[in-house]
Design a protein around this motif. Structure first.
Motif: not given
Length: 300
Positions: A161-179
């Protein structure tokens, strides 16, 4: 006793009753959602209202207010211990919260949030369907919040797994291919998808896998409010006993469970050593979405 003395005594008793009633008002301060677009707290807020209403005959009047600002889990835990800015919440249970706060051992959604399906980039759906489970999924990377209980569950069961510091940012991280995938409870994923599909055109709900992490969502109460804890626990047991809780859960989640199509998915169990085995053993606490009587899965 004279008539004047009797009147004086009655007046004293009336004032005492008024004073008692004023003191007996249970004041709830519930935590606030991350943003107006975050609907994850709506169900637990509605359930808490039902619990407080059901217990009025026994416990008396109540009030419900909301915290001035949203708090992430570490800050929320500290605030709950103190009991001034917030004194009640409903969250997935982890060991630290169970040790530090007063928990109500009746899952608020009868365990539905522990059935997790994933948000993904639509281009990865074919690969997800072909994975050999569970090892194939362990080779991919999940996205979770830094302090979420899901992180500990994935880690404890050997998932990356990788972690994100806030809820909204996780959606951006997903679509950016971070996980590769973003596990979400069946009670929350469809609202999240519907809200964001216009902004993220390649966002999709993975359709072949369900994780069961056995992490119940519970009401947690500040240790400074034992009476309020007793009231909420009493009310939850009442709702559970007469079937109101199950009806409430299905009323709010039936459409989500229909959309989830859990019976068509391959299932991975993620054991949870932090949960009291006595709670897991109480069959009345858990709604089994695979039971044909609910209408989501055909009878075998």
């Amino acid at each position: 006793m004279t008539i004047k003395g009797t009147i004086a005594r009655l007046a004293t008793l009336a004032l005492a009753c008024l004073a008692f009633n004023a003191q007996a008002v249970d004041a709830v301060i519930f935590d606030r959602a991350a943003s107006p677009a975050d609907f994850r707290r709506e169900y637990s807020k509605a359930l808490l209202m039902k619990v407080m209403e059901r217990t009025v005959p026994t416990f008396g009047a109540y009030s419900i207010e909301y915290a001035d600002a949203h708090m992430e889990r570490p800050r929320l835990l500290a605030a709950l211990k103190e009991g001034r800015l917030v004194n009640v919440t409903a969250y997935p249970a982890d060991a630290k919260w169970l040790r530090s706060l007063l928990s109500v051992p009746v899952p608020t959604d009868m365990g539905l949030q522990s059935w997790r399906i994933a948000l993904i980039d639509a281009g990865k759906q074919k690969r997800m369907r072909s994975l050999a489970l569970p090892d194939g999924l362990k080779e991919l990377v999940a996205g979770v919040g830094t302090a979420w209980v899901t992180r500990a569950s994935l880690q404890g069961n050997g998932f990356r797994y990788v972690t994100g510091s806030n809820y909204a940012g996780l959606f951006d991280m997903l679509m950016a291919g971070r996980f590769d995938y973003f596990p979400r409870g069946v009670n929350e994923i469809f609202q999240e998808f519907d809200q964001r599909r216009a902004a993220f055109l390649h966002l999709a709900i993975e359709d072949s896998i369900v994780l069961h992490d056995n992490i119940p969502s519970l009401f947690f109460v500040s240790p400074r409010n034992p009476r309020l804890h007793k009231r909420i626990q009493t009310g939850m047991e009442m709702l559970l006993k007469d079937g109101t809780l199950e009806r409430f859960v299905l009323e709010h989640h039936r459409t989500f469970l229909q959309r989830a199509k859990l019976c068509n998915r391959r299932r991975i169990e993620l054991p949870n050593p932090d949960i009291d085995q006595a709670m897991l053993a109480r069959k009345d606490l858990w709604l089994d979405p695979f039971n044909p009587r609910h209408g989501f899965c055909p009878a075998k």
